[in-house]
Motif scaffolding. Structure first.
Motif, PDB file in Angstrom:
ATOM      1  N   THR A 196       2.992  -5.913 -15.978  1.00 40.44           N
ATOM      2  CA  THR A 196       3.223  -5.716 -17.418  1.00 40.44           C
ATOM      3  C   THR A 196       3.592  -4.283 -17.811  1.00 40.44           C
ATOM      4  O   THR A 196       4.106  -4.083 -18.913  1.00 40.44           O
ATOM      5  CB  THR A 196       1.966  -6.128 -18.224  1.00 40.44           C
ATOM      6  OG1 THR A 196       0.826  -5.475 -17.649  1.00 40.44           O
ATOM      7  CG2 THR A 196       1.771  -7.632 -18.178  1.00 40.44           C
ATOM      8  N   ALA A 197       3.351  -3.303 -16.962  1.00 43.25           N
ATOM      9  CA  ALA A 197       3.705  -1.920 -17.321  1.00 43.25           C
ATOM     10  C   ALA A 197       5.220  -1.838 -17.543  1.00 43.25           C
ATOM     11  O   ALA A 197       5.989  -2.530 -16.882  1.00 43.25           O
ATOM     12  CB  ALA A 197       3.288  -0.970 -16.211  1.00 43.25           C
ATOM     13  N   GLU A 198       5.611  -0.995 -18.463  1.00 40.16           N
ATOM     14  CA  GLU A 198       7.045  -0.874 -18.759  1.00 40.16           C
ATOM     15  C   GLU A 198       7.686   0.169 -17.853  1.00 40.16           C
ATOM     16  O   GLU A 198       7.055   1.132 -17.433  1.00 40.16           O
ATOM     17  CB  GLU A 198       7.218  -0.457 -20.223  1.00 40.16           C
ATOM     18  CG  GLU A 198       6.688  -1.540 -21.136  1.00 40.16           C
ATOM     19  CD  GLU A 198       7.448  -1.629 -22.433  1.00 40.16           C
ATOM     20  OE1 GLU A 198       8.461  -0.933 -22.595  1.00 40.16           O
ATOM     21  OE2 GLU A 198       6.995  -2.417 -23.282  1.00 40.16           O
ATOM     22  N   HIS A 199       8.965  -0.041 -17.575  1.00 32.83           N
ATOM     23  CA  HIS A 199       9.794   0.965 -16.904  1.00 32.83           C
ATOM     24  C   HIS A 199       9.157   1.494 -15.628  1.00 32.83           C
ATOM     25  O   HIS A 199       8.936   2.695 -15.472  1.00 32.83           O
ATOM     26  CB  HIS A 199      10.080   2.143 -17.850  1.00 32.83           C
ATOM     27  CG  HIS A 199      10.595   1.713 -19.193  1.00 32.83           C
ATOM     28  ND1 HIS A 199      11.710   0.918 -19.326  1.00 32.83           N
ATOM     29  CD2 HIS A 199      10.120   1.936 -20.444  1.00 32.83           C
ATOM     30  CE1 HIS A 199      11.907   0.681 -20.612  1.00 32.83           C
ATOM     31  NE2 HIS A 199      10.958   1.277 -21.311  1.00 32.83           N
ATOM     32  N   VAL A 200       8.876   0.619 -14.697  1.00 32.36           N
ATOM     33  CA  VAL A 200       8.227   1.079 -13.460  1.00 32.36           C
ATOM     34  C   VAL A 200       9.241   1.546 -12.416  1.00 32.36           C
ATOM     35  O   VAL A 200       8.882   2.253 -11.468  1.00 32.36           O
ATOM     36  CB  VAL A 200       7.319  -0.009 -12.840  1.00 32.36           C
ATOM     37  CG1 VAL A 200       6.185  -0.357 -13.797  1.00 32.36           C
ATOM     38  CG2 VAL A 200       8.096  -1.262 -12.445  1.00 32.36           C
ATOM     39  N   GLY A 201      10.522   1.160 -12.574  1.00 35.55           N
ATOM     40  CA  GLY A 201      11.495   1.511 -11.524  1.00 35.55           C
ATOM     41  C   GLY A 201      10.970   1.009 -10.192  1.00 35.55           C
ATOM     42  O   GLY A 201      10.686  -0.165 -10.035  1.00 35.55           O
ATOM     43  N   HIS A 202      10.840   1.923  -9.215  1.00 31.01           N
ATOM     44  CA  HIS A 202      10.017   1.589  -8.044  1.00 31.01           C
ATOM     45  C   HIS A 202       8.831   2.532  -8.039  1.00 31.01           C
ATOM     46  O   HIS A 202       8.991   3.751  -7.860  1.00 31.01           O
ATOM     47  CB  HIS A 202      10.795   1.717  -6.723  1.00 31.01           C
ATOM     48  CG  HIS A 202       9.909   1.473  -5.536  1.00 31.01           C
ATOM     49  ND1 HIS A 202       9.921   2.250  -4.412  1.00 31.01           N
ATOM     50  CD2 HIS A 202       8.951   0.533  -5.320  1.00 31.01           C
ATOM     51  CE1 HIS A 202       9.033   1.794  -3.551  1.00 31.01           C
ATOM     52  NE2 HIS A 202       8.435   0.754  -4.073  1.00 31.01           N
ATOM     53  N   THR A 203       7.668   1.992  -8.264  1.00 35.04           N
ATOM     54  CA  THR A 203       6.434   2.781  -8.294  1.00 35.04           C
ATOM     55  C   THR A 203       5.552   2.358  -7.129  1.00 35.04           C
ATOM     56  O   THR A 203       5.374   1.168  -6.892  1.00 35.04           O
ATOM     57  CB  THR A 203       5.678   2.532  -9.626  1.00 35.04           C
ATOM     58  OG1 THR A 203       6.502   2.965 -10.711  1.00 35.04           O
ATOM     59  CG2 THR A 203       4.366   3.295  -9.667  1.00 35.04           C
ATOM     60  N   VAL A 204       5.018   3.337  -6.417  1.00 39.55           N
ATOM     61  CA  VAL A 204       4.094   3.059  -5.318  1.00 39.55           C
ATOM     62  C   VAL A 204       2.683   3.446  -5.770  1.00 39.55           C
ATOM     63  O   VAL A 204       2.496   4.531  -6.341  1.00 39.55           O
ATOM     64  CB  VAL A 204       4.478   3.848  -4.047  1.00 39.55           C
ATOM     65  CG1 VAL A 204       3.587   3.448  -2.874  1.00 39.55           C
ATOM     66  CG2 VAL A 204       5.945   3.621  -3.698  1.00 39.55           C
ATOM     67  N   VAL A 205       1.741   2.555  -5.545  1.00 39.45           N
ATOM     68  CA  VAL A 205       0.353   2.831  -5.940  1.00 39.45           C
ATOM     69  C   VAL A 205      -0.579   2.456  -4.793  1.00 39.45           C
ATOM     70  O   VAL A 205      -0.244   1.606  -3.966  1.00 39.45           O
ATOM     71  CB  VAL A 205      -0.047   2.044  -7.214  1.00 39.45           C
ATOM     72  CG1 VAL A 205       0.923   2.296  -8.351  1.00 39.45           C
ATOM     73  CG2 VAL A 205      -0.166   0.538  -6.954  1.00 39.45           C
ATOM     74  N   TYR A 206      -1.730   3.070  -4.761  1.00 42.63           N
ATOM     75  CA  TYR A 206      -2.798   2.616  -3.877  1.00 42.63           C
ATOM     76  C   TYR A 206      -3.603   1.549  -4.612  1.00 42.63           C
ATOM     77  O   TYR A 206      -3.778   1.622  -5.835  1.00 42.63           O
ATOM     78  CB  TYR A 206      -3.716   3.776  -3.478  1.00 42.63           C
ATOM     79  CG  TYR A 206      -3.055   4.764  -2.538  1.00 42.63           C
ATOM     80  CD1 TYR A 206      -2.590   4.350  -1.295  1.00 42.63           C
ATOM     81  CD2 TYR A 206      -2.903   6.100  -2.892  1.00 42.63           C
ATOM     82  CE1 TYR A 206      -1.982   5.244  -0.421  1.00 42.63           C
ATOM     83  CE2 TYR A 206      -2.295   7.005  -2.020  1.00 42.63           C
ATOM     84  CZ  TYR A 206      -1.833   6.563  -0.796  1.00 42.63           C
ATOM     85  OH  TYR A 206      -1.237   7.444   0.062  1.00 42.63           O
ATOM     86  N   GLY A 207      -4.084   0.579  -3.838  1.00 39.92           N
ATOM     87  CA  GLY A 207      -4.814  -0.530  -4.437  1.00 39.92           C
ATOM     88  C   GLY A 207      -6.246  -0.573  -3.969  1.00 39.92           C
ATOM     89  O   GLY A 207      -6.529  -0.990  -2.833  1.00 39.92           O
TER      90      GLY A 207
END
Ligand code: NAI
Ligand code: 15L
Length: 269
Positions: A196-207
């Motif tokens: 649901t976040a807007e405008h993520v492009g390609h975002t890398v996150v730790y989970g």
């Protein structure tokens, strides 16, 4: 991007897929399910191999987003990893591009950076831009998946959140997991934020959850709106009493990827 409603969940028969099938509908999603294996209790689930391009094209048609969990989740021969994780993920992205699906949430893994030394004492947390240091062919396929996601964003405008999942199981079962654990409820919260976040492009996150013994930086996940609610610490005393503290002289204890760096568990089929 309008909030996605219909989401294709690949790997729906697996451990994480089963947990997310239970938890994601409460966040407002209608799930379309896909797996190589039948999904118990879900007669409408699509039974298909990631190698089947036609089936993938039909599976992604009309969905608002894809959560891509399917694939080999442990170490295997390069040939097996190539087919399921590398070519399979490529096939899925091609289907998504052709059908105009705007966003994928990709189940990457801590093993994409498994040879990163784990922090000790007052060491800084592992940053999200630490270089890829896969600990296995499995980890290598996750590094590939992240790069593929970047390519499809830069070239085709297809957005992805790549989630380097720590260990998402009902409870942590090792001392290492006290640092990497993501409770299933936090897993669903993170996937919801990634969808649901807007405008993520390609975002890398730790989970992971907000663990007291955290090794990595959750700020890119929090920037998506993820607010973890859980912490592995209530499990710490019992696990440490049973297994002892991590030993820095042990190569498997000294790196993020744990025993994957020295003695990885092998995919059974
Ligand atoms: P799992 O092994 O329980 O589930 C994977 C599912 O993918 C299985 O149901 C399997 O049948 C399916 N699959 C395998 N090859 C396929 C193919 N060629 N075509 C279609 N389906 C195929 O794994 P788990 O634990 O549920 O993990 C899900 C995803 O999250 C995997 O991509 C894994 O690498 C990733 N991950 C999971 C972590 C965890 O803590 N559970 C940690 C880091 C990453
Ligand atoms: C993973 O990537 C595996 O898919 C999962 O089964 C766990 O082993 C997890 O990493 C982990 O590092 O604990």
């Amino acid at each position: 991007m309008p909030a996605p409603r219909t989401v294709l969940l690949t790997g729906a028969a697996g451990g994480l897929g089963t947990l997310m099938r239970e938890l994601l509908p409460a966040h407002g999603y209608e799930l379309r399910l896909l797996d190589l294996l039948p999904v118990e209790g879900e007669p409408d689930a699509i039974t298909a191999d990631l190698a089947d391009k036609k089936a993938l094209r039909e599976a992604v048609r009309g969905v608002d987003a894809i959560i891509h969990l399917a694939g080999i989740s442990l170490e295997a021969s390069f040939e097996k990893i190539l087919r399921a994780n590398i070519e399979g993920t490529y096939n899925l992205y091609e289907a998504a591009r052709e059908e105009g699906v705007p966003r994928v949430v990709f189940a990457s893994s801590n093993h994409a950076v498994g040879f990163a030394p784990r922090p000790r004492g007052r060491d800084p947390l592992i940053p999200i831009d630490t270089p890829h240091r896969p600990d296995t062919f499995y980890g290598l396929s996750k590094s590939f998946g992240e790069d593929l996601a970047q390519l499809y964003w830069d070239k085709h405008g297809l957005e992805t959140v790549s989630v380097r999942i720590g260990s998402c199981f009902p409870e942590p079962t090792s001392v290492r997991m006290l640092s990497l654990w993501m409770s299933p409820a936090d897993g669903a919260r993170l996937l919801h934020a990634a969808l649901t976040a807007e405008h993520v492009g390609h975002t890398v996150v730790y989970g992971s959850s907000a663990n007291t013994r955290l090794w990595w930086d959750l700020s890119t996940a929090r920037a998506l709106g993820y607010e973890p609610q859980d912490d592995s610490e209530p499990y710490a005393a019992k696990l440490i009493a049973e297994q002892g503290e991590l030993d820095p002289a042990n190569v498997a204890h000294a790196h993020l990827g744990g025993h994957f760096v020295s003695d990885p568990p092998i995919w059974p089929y």
